[in-house]
Enzyme design. Structure first.
Site, short mmCIF file in Angstrom:
data_model
loop_
_atom_site.label_atom_id
_atom_site.label_comp_id
_atom_site.label_asym_id
_atom_site.label_seq_id
_atom_site.Cartn_x
_atom_site.Cartn_y
_atom_site.Cartn_z
N LYS A 11 0.73 -1.50 0.33
CA LYS A 11 0.18 0.35 -0.23
C LYS A 11 0.84 1.30 -0.01
CE LYS A 11 -4.54 1.89 2.63
NZ LYS A 11 -5.42 1.37 2.77
N GLU B 37 -19.89 -4.59 9.82
CA GLU B 37 -20.67 -3.97 10.74
C GLU B 37 -22.23 -4.82 10.73
OE1 GLU B 37 -19.40 -2.94 7.95
OE2 GLU B 37 -18.34 -1.41 7.68
N ARG C 59 -25.84 -1.68 6.38
CA ARG C 59 -25.45 -2.98 6.60
C ARG C 59 -26.12 -3.87 7.94
NH1 ARG C 59 -20.48 -4.18 3.32
NH2 ARG C 59 -21.11 -3.95 1.34
#
Ligand SMILES: Cc1ncc(C[n+]2csc(CCOP(=O)(O)OP(=O)(O)O)c2C)c(N)n1
Ligand SMILES: CC(=O)[C@@H](O)[C@H](O)COP(=O)(O)O
Ligand SMILES: [Mg+2]
Length: 621
Positions: A280, A367, A395
């Site tokens: 990343k 979630e 969600r």
């Protein structure tokens, strides 16, 4: 020096190049992304990590006929540059500009709109089924998903479903960079490290290997930087057990390696899974060292990087006020537990995680699990606080109703990013929470108007023995003094902030401050309602009796929101009075500067004033 990128406007241009020039394209594309994001802000680290992957995919596959879906989509900047949007990228995340996420209406190359994570495999599988039904057996369906996003339940549901399907042309690419926004969590991540151990792969940059594996104590890297592998044999991978043809892990920055893998996979009809390893922030030292800081950011200087501003000069954010509050509350109550579904930094939980590691749970991008996990803890008298963005709470709606509210469990929801959020646009707006929460029995809903109210209402809701929610917006606080005490207020009572005449504005949340500006000018009354539920019916009726008209004001969708709740109260009490509902209009609002957006939808002081004047011109002169 002329750049190759100058002549690449579409993937078809890229495909004209000999493969030995792709490395040069990658260097240029990386610089293009860096220059862009330093000028516009946006999601940097993830985009830098997929430069080679993006080029190799468009080089080998026949996009847009072949379907390419970027999970979350925050890494799609290089994809956008290569697919006809290079010249408009400077408008990214701005009003009427290029979206920060893939968007079907923006380009044929954006096969599926993403932004909320872990949808890519389901969507690609759906398209693959559609292709099968239409007899289109050539089309490839590619889902690129990160190691964070793949840990979510939805991704597993899709893999589970795909694994029993015949004649499906699906390629799942796991982009494993050993990071979510925060460092990775969960056993799956450990499994990926195990795959790295067991499947030695050639030609991977040793720096990448080393950092990728640095958390794993069992792995030694000897003098000549090779692995001494402890458990060197992985039999069948999890993904193979699911019916996928698994290959990798391979170095996701080796563009020629990627091209050769894709060329093989292109002709390999069926369920394919390629595991690539990337870094990343690749190619920008500061982002490589601190991918969290450079995940999503504002404009910055490329040479010096982000320079942290003098903290004293900056206003705090509502997330920071929450972060202080939860630490203070945890000091007072040892039963307090903090839960985040993968949003530690954004939710203001970094300090809490450090000070209370045993009471801090980052459950990953899950979630639904976060909410039911909290419900479970509440059954045993712990006091969970679920810190969650409004948009991501969507969600977990069923879990909120079925697992928390029906059982009347003592869970506090600290709902951040309510209302419009600005640059992330419609996918991330928290415009619906009042509407979708207020119909749930047992649940208390509080809407603080400033940071002091936020702290008061958080404490009030936390101390209430049952489910409760406190919603607050993204960004800077109002700038009032905040009491350090952990005081409470009476649940279900609003307060009159200003007594005026003719018109009363019933405000919910921080828009109360805009109401005050208008009311001071026009001598209206303003009530800060504090709670959407229970709603202060007595206050509404008594104010209705003393005014000619009511205005309701909220940063929630106009439909089904707090204004609708006020109308229900008036109706129930057979009270006739003109009511103007102000809130977020019934349409999706794309990205833009928050101030500009609020102006556009008439929720800034000027807009509020002009709506009131045009609606009630006869009632208050
Ligand atoms: C449902 C949902 N929850 C949370 C987020 C916030 N979010 C955006 S990117 C991200 C991390 C994704 O990690 P990964 O998939 O590994 O991608 P990377 O950034 O490492 O490339 C998170 C948590 C989201 N977009 N969607
Ligand atoms: C892509 C994504 O979902 C997150 O990175 C999100 O953009 C974070 O938003 P905030 O900047 O409001 O924390
Ligand atoms: Mg990742």
């Amino acid at each position: 020096m002329p750049k190759l990128l100058d002549n690449i406007n579409l993937p078809s241009d890229l495909r004209e190049l000999p493969s030995d020039l792709l490395k040069k394209v990658a260097n240029e594309l990386r610089m293009e992304v860096l220059n862009l994001v330093s000028n516009t802000g946006g999601h940097l680290s993830s985009s830098l990590g997929v430069i080679e992957l993006t080029i190799a995919l468009h080089y080998v596959f026949n996009t847009p006929d072949d379907v390419l879906i970027w999970d979350v989509g925050h890494q799609s900047y290089p994809h956008k540059i290569l697919t006809g949007r290079k010249d408009r990228m400077f408008t990214i995340r701005q009003r009427h500009g290029i979206s920060g996420f893939p968007k079907r209406s923006e380009s044929l190359y954006d096969s599926f709109g993403t932004a909320h994570s872990s949808t890519s495999i389901s969507a690609a599988l759906g398209m693959a089924c559609a292709a099968r039904k239409k007899g289109n057996l050539d089309r490839k369906h590619i889902a690129v998903i990160g190691d964070g996003a793949i840990s979510s339940g939805m991704a597993f549901e899709a893999l589970n479903n795909a694994g029993v399907m015949d004649d499906i042309n699906l390629l799942v690419i796991l982009n494993d960079n050993h990071m979510s926004i925060s460092p990775p969590v969960g056993a799956l991540n450990r499994y990926f490290t195990y795959l790295m151990q067991g499947r030695f792969y050639a030609a991977v940059d040793n720096k990448v290997k080393k950092e990728f594996l640095h958390t794993n104590q069992d792995i030694k890297i000897n003098n000549d930087n090779e692995f001494s592998i402890k458990n060197s044999v992985v039999s069948k991978t999890f993904f193979e057990e699911f019916g996928f043809n698994y290959s990798g892990p391979i170095d996701g920055h080796d563009i020629n390696l990627l091209v050769s893998y894709f060329q093989n996979l292109k002709s390999n009809y069926g369920l394919n899974f390629l595991h690539i390893v990337t870094k990343k922030g690749k190619g920008y030292d500061l982002a490589e060292k601190d991918p969290i800081l450079y995940h999503g950011l504002g404009k910055f200087n490329l040479q010096t990087g982000i320079i942290s501003a003098n903290k004293k000069e900056l206003k705090k954010t509502f997330s920071q006020i929450f972060g202080c509050w939860i630490c203070d509350m945890a000091n007072e109550d040892s039963n307090l537990i903090g839960v985040t579904p993968a949003m530690r930094e954004g939710s203001g939980l970094v300090d809490f995680g450090e000070f209370f590691p045993d009471r801090y749970f980052d459950v990953g991008i899950s979630e639904q699990h976060a909410v039911t996990f909290a419900a479970g803890m509440a059954c045993d008298d712990l006091k969970p606080v679920v810190a969650i963005y409004s948009t991501f709470l969507q969600r977990a709606y069923d879990q909120l109703i079925h697992d928390v509210a029906i059982q009347n469990l003592d869970v506090t929801f600290a709902i951040d990013r309510s209302g419009l959020v600005g640059a992330d646009g419609a996918t991330h707006s928290g415009n619906y929470d009042i509407s979708f929460l207020r119909c749930i029995p047992n649940l208390i809903i509080a809407t603080p108007s400033d940071e002091n109210e936020q702290r008061l209402l958080l404490t009030t809701c936390y101390k209430y023995k049952g489910p409760s929610a406190v919603r607050y917006p993204r960004g800077e606080v109002i700038g009032v003094n905040v009491s350090i005490k952990l005081d409470t207020v009476k649940i279900g009572y609003g307060i009159v902030r200003r007594l005026g005449k003719n018109i009363v504005i019933l405000g919910f949340g921080t828009l109360v401050n805009n109401a005050m500006i208008v009311a001071n000018k026009k001598d209206f009354t303003v009530a800060d309602m504090r709670f959407v539920k229970p709603l202060d019916e007595n206050l509404i009726i008594s104010l209705a009796k003393n005014h000619n008209a009511i205005v309701t004001l909220e940063d929630n969708a106009i439909l089904g929101g707090a204004g609708s709740a006020v109308l229900e109260v008036l109706n129930k009490n057979n009270f006739q009075i003109p009511v103007l509902q102000l809130g977020i209009p019934d349409r999706f609002i794309d990205q833009g500067d928050l101030k500009q957006l609020n102006h556009e939808i008439g929720l800034d002081p000027e807009g509020i004033e002009s709506s009131i004047i045009s609606t009630f011109k006869n009632l208050y002169v």
